[in-house]
Design an enzyme around this catalytic site. Structure first.
Site, mmCIF file in Angstrom:
data_model
loop_
_atom_site.group_PDB
_atom_site.id
_atom_site.type_symbol
_atom_site.label_atom_id
_atom_site.label_comp_id
_atom_site.label_asym_id
_atom_site.label_seq_id
_atom_site.Cartn_x
_atom_site.Cartn_y
_atom_site.Cartn_z
ATOM 1 N N ASP A 78 -1.590 -2.783 6.271
ATOM 2 C CA ASP A 78 -1.948 -2.653 7.689
ATOM 3 C C ASP A 78 -3.427 -2.421 7.913
ATOM 4 O OD1 ASP A 78 -2.243 -0.109 6.705
ATOM 5 O OD2 ASP A 78 -1.086 0.881 8.285
ATOM 6 N N ASN A 100 32.433 -39.705 -0.904
ATOM 7 C CA ASN A 100 32.906 -40.766 -0.009
ATOM 8 C C ASN A 100 32.304 -42.119 -0.375
ATOM 9 O OD1 ASN A 100 34.536 -39.090 1.452
ATOM 10 N ND2 ASN A 100 33.075 -38.753 3.105
ATOM 11 N N ASP A 128 -6.483 -4.919 3.362
ATOM 12 C CA ASP A 128 -5.257 -5.607 2.937
ATOM 13 C C ASP A 128 -5.237 -7.085 3.327
ATOM 14 O OD1 ASP A 128 -4.116 -3.230 1.910
ATOM 15 O OD2 ASP A 128 -3.502 -2.635 3.934
ATOM 16 N N ASP A 157 0.858 -1.174 0.000
ATOM 17 C CA ASP A 157 0.000 0.000 0.000
ATOM 18 C C ASP A 157 0.897 1.228 0.000
ATOM 19 O OD1 ASP A 157 -2.238 1.539 0.058
ATOM 20 O OD2 ASP A 157 -2.685 1.226 2.174
#
Length: 917
Positions: free
Chosen positions: A644, A712, A648, A370
């Protein structure tokens, strides 16, 4: 009977009495509350409009527990200890210990019993378990501490006070709560008073549209053996887990925690959480490692069984290979990396709610945000209050002040700016003071994001009433039929409307946000007002707000772009204002998309436009959600959303990483994975870097360890085919794994190259396979050279003859012990130094310095392993033998050549794939 006892008794009595209502979903107290008036509900809960006595509320918390749907589960200490000590690694060690005890103690000749090997194995189990338990305990403690840094609160009336904010988990039955737009419903509550209250309860019912809640009792008809009442019938009940979309209310709490409707659903269903990119990545890596183990280990077993004839030893050895081939500490290293990353981020004002979101934050390549408070200061300034001609007019300010002062919903930055401006005016002109005392509020029509309007009804001391509305200019014009123009109230013609809009566009182009103000004198005198009354109004003027960009915004946007994160602004604000702000902070608004245009595009078309578009304006909450979803699903991006507000929350849910701030509304904080203590993109940028650093150290351990182990095992296959004895015992192989693992525990604290942090990183299991195939066999070249040198030079030098000429069993054992000791030491050296070689694309130590802790721990590991064959008693118990001095000349030569070859292969790999890690 005490008040506490009486309250609890009444609740139990009520639940027993409500037998004629057939419901498998709703608590009987909820059914009673829905069908009775608030006074009756107060009587059952022993409460009232003044709320509970604070002391009684504390006592009820002890009775009903915390208001949480599911208590955070902590495994008992004994279970965590058991989990740390019971693993494939320790089970293999236990099997080896059992074989050792049987052969070296139980079956040993009298006086020759030797339990030393079993004791050493016990020490290895102890080291492994303590290490795992300690690291996991530290990680869990760090995660718990971070969760406690963010709390969600609600407004509760207790003891007749005006209302206090308390943690939502402290709410108890009988509490009176105040609700407004953006609030999460803290528990199952009965509405007492409501004003245009609309609640979003899609999470419970699937109903996408907000549902209106009122204080009126629900009418139900009884028939037959009773009646049923469903959640949709409860128009006066708001349920835990839902949110207030618009309006305001007071309510009494009925059920909390696991007794709520949401709590019952949670107990009935085990819902699997959404798999994040982190979960998918770790699962893919695990599948690759397991597949590799399933292919290689049977080969080792068969080859050793056939060539050596000792099938039991071959089985134990191949199982040890299975344990050693996988990064044993992967869960611990991953957890420690994440926990350390979260702790570091908390020091940089970034709080991690979901610890796995750290990797998603680092992988993010698109940030949707935003505008207000992120790119701009978290404060707006009322620059002008004027009539429709653009002339300053205090009357417009007074009307706006009454609207902002008396509204009881969510006071936003605009309301704060209006009230502050009126306070300034009153300070300069005492005649303007006390406006709030001259009027009485009669009613209000709360703001919502669909209407984008907010209205109050007030009366002055003479009895004159006014409906005062402020909101977005286009929406206010839509409810006006007249305008105050040149001192007269005139019909709002198309020509006058266009003149108003033209003036507003001029302010927008200057970067100002414009809010219109309208009024209607003496609206209908009685009854409850609703949105239908927002009609036939008179436009009296507008307010122009300056939303100044933050000083750090342009630098933050540039820095994010430098680190591969594109910033896209998704705002519900006016396009002119948004474009002006974007230009000031370095975001190109030229390809701007409006909400009305978004609705006209298919997902494919929107995905194409969204790739280039950096500004989306006048978006509704659902349009924001759609843009985020399209960027993720169609565009293949890892998307973060920072917001916030109530509008949103949907977009945050749709994103890979929801980001909010500590001052956000409840629903935004609950939807977020990451909480910023400062609403600043610079703070977020530091969090992104920490996320990438966490990923870098995790993948560093996985790739280097997996490739080294692959080399290995490849070497073991070659040795098994040609050697007359095992190249290393099962116990030695596991001990080597422990030593290397302990050395790797410092990786979460390691430094990460700046170049690595410049681009988003995602999990890629294919890259691990290619890394293993390219760099694993590199070590095998020198393993095989070591085999040849040990078998044909070093071992005959120590024993006194080649293996083929040996007949003395003691000499054969010594030959094998020297050989195994040589490869044991050489393997630790190569594994350790290749870790430093492969942790960076640069020249190790010179071009990229490891963390001091990693350097110290790895060197200590090499020193300990090198010294083991020389420790009296211990070396022999491990099947090791002291190595002659010429061996170290061979070792240093092999290491130098190995590091040169590894560096060359590393350079070719980077050229081929573009990156090392």
């Amino acid at each position: 009977m005490s008040k506490l006892t009486r309250t609890i008794h009444q609740l139990h009595q009520l639940r027993r009495q409500q037998k004629n209502v057939q419901t498998s979903e709703l608590d009987r107290l909820v059914v009673f509350a829905a069908t009775h008036r608030p006074g009756d509900v107060f009587g059952q809960l022993d409460t009232g409009e003044a709320g509970l006595d604070p002391e009684l509320a504390r006592d009820l918390t002890g009775v009903y527990g915390k208001n949480v749907v599911e208590e955070e589960r902590h495994e008992p200490k004994f279970k965590r200890v058991a989990a740390a000590f019971v693993s494939p690694f320790t089970l293999i060690l236990a099997a080896l210990a059992a074989v050792s005890v049987y052969t070296n103690v139980i079956m040993a000749a009298p006086g020759e019993a030797d339990p030393s090997t079993a004791i050493i194995i016990g020490i290895m189990v102890l080291i492994s378990g303590v290490l795992r338990y300690t690291q996991e305990s530290k990680s869990e403690s760090a995660a718990s501490a971070l969760k406690n840094m963010v709390t969600t609160t609600c407004c509760v009336i207790r003891g007749g006070d005006a209302g206090r904010e308390i943690p939502m988990e402290d709410v108890v039955p009988g509490d009176i709560v105040k609700l407004s737009a953006g609030d999460m419903i803290p528990a199952d509550v009965r509405i007492i008073t409501a004003k245009d209250l609309f609640v979003t309860q899609a999470a419970l019912t699937g109903e996408s549209e907000p549902v209106e809640k009122t204080a009126e009792p629900v009418e139900i008809e009884y028939h037959g053996r009773g009646t049923s009442i469903a959640i949709d019938d409860c128009t006066n009940i708001a349920f835990s887990g839902t949110t207030v979309q618009s309006g305001s209310a007071t309510a009494v709490v009925l059920c909390t925690g696991k007794h709520t409707y949401l709590g019952k659903v949670a107990r009935a269903l085990e819902v699997k959480p959404t798999r994040t990119s982190f979960d998918v990545g770790v699962a893919a890596v695990s599948r690759v490692l397991v597949a590799f183990m399933l292919i290689m280990c049977p080969l080792v077993f068969v080859v050793n069984g056939i060539t050596k004839g000792g099938w039991l030893d071959a089985l134990l050895f191949s199982i040890s290979i299975a344990v050693g081939i996988t990064p044993q500490m992967l869960p611990v290293i991953v957890t420690t990396c994440l926990a350390r990353g979260a702790t570091n981020m908390s020091r940089r004002d970034v709080i991690v709610k979901n610890i796995n979101a750290i990797q998603n934050l680092g992988a993010m390549d698109v940030l949707c945000t935003d505008k207000t408070g992120t790119l701009t200061q978290d404060k707006v300034i009322l620059e002008r209050h004027m009539d429709v001609h653009g002339r300053d007019d205090d009357r417009v300010l007074r009307h706006a002040y009454l609207n902002s002062f008396f509204q009881t919903g969510l006071k936003n930055l605009i309301d704060v700016a209006v009230i502050e401006k009126m306070d300034e005016l009153a300070a300069a002109d005492p005649a303007q003071a006390g406006m709030g005392e001259r009027y009485t509020k009669l009613d209000e029509i709360p703001f919502d994001f669909e209407r984008r309007l907010m209205s109050v009804v007030v009366a002055d001391r003479s009895g004159k009433t006014q409906l005062i509305t402020k909101g977005a200019v286009e929406e206010v014009l839509g409810i006006c039929t007249c305008v105050e123009y040149e001192g007269q109230v005139r019909p709002l013609t198309d020509d006058l409307r266009e003149r108003v809009l033209e003036r507003v566009r001029g302010f927008n182009d200057d970067g100002m946000r414009v809010v219109a103000v309208a009024q209607k004198t003496n609206p209908r005198p009685v009854g409850s007002f609703s949105t239908a009354d927002e009609s036939d109004m008179v436009l009296i003027g507008y307010l122009a707000f300056l939303d100044p960009p933050k000083e750090s915004a342009a630098a933050a946007v540039a820095r994010l772009a430098e680190y591969g994160v594109g910033v896209k602004v998704l705002t519900g604000d006016n396009e002119g204002v948004a474009a002006a702000v974007c230009r000031k902070v370095g975001i190109d608004p030229s390809g701007m998309l409006l909400g009305s245009e978004v609705d006209g595009l298919t997902d494919e078309e929107l995905a194409t436009r969204a790739e280039e578009c950096q500004l989306f304006a006048k978006l509704s909450p659902l349009q924001k959600q759609r843009v985020v979803s399209v960027l993720r699903e169609q565009g293949g991006h890892t998307v973060g959303f920072m917001g916030d507000g109530i509008n949103d929350a949907a977009a945050m849910h749709a994103s890979d990483c929801g980001i909010s701030v500590d001052t956000a509304v409840d629903i935004a904080k609950e939807s977020a994975d990451i909480i910023l203590l400062k609403k600043d993109l610079m703070v977020l940028g530091r969090g992104i870097m920490e996320g990438r650093r966490t990923y870098g150290n995790t993948i560093k351990y996985i790739k280097t360890t997996a490739s080294s182990n692959f080399g290995n095992v490849f070497s073991v296959l070659v040795a098994s085919a040609f050697l007359p004895f095992l190249p290393m015992t099962a116990l030695q192989l596991l001990l080597l794994g422990v030593a290397y693992t302990v050395s790797c525990t410092a990786i979460p604290w390691d430094n990460v190259d700046e170049e690595f942090l410049r681009e988003p990183k995602t999990w890629d299991a294919k890259s691990i396979v290619s890394f293993m195939l390219w760099l694993g066999p590199t070590s095998s070249v020198f393993d095989i050279l070591t085999y040849a040198a040990m078998f044909f030079i070093i071992c005959p030098m120590v024993v006194g003859a080649p293996f083929a000429q040996l007949t003395d069993p003691a000499q054969i054992v010594l030959f094998a012990a020297v050989f195994q000791s040589g490869w044991f030491v050489e393997s630790m050296w190569t594994q350790t130094f290749v870790l430093h070689m492969l942790r960076t694309e640069h020249v190790p130590f010179a071009g990229s310095r490891p963390a001091a802790s990693l350097t110290v721990l790895t060197l200590a590991g090499v020193a300990v392993v090198t010294a083991l064959p020389y420790v009296p008693g211990l070396g022999a118990a491990l099947g090791l033998s002291p190595l002659p001095l010429p061996f170290f000349g061979l070792l240093f030569a092999c290491m130098a050549l190995y590091l040169l070859l590894c560096g060359a292969v590393k350079a070719l790999y980077v050229r081929r794939y573009g990156t090392l890690l």
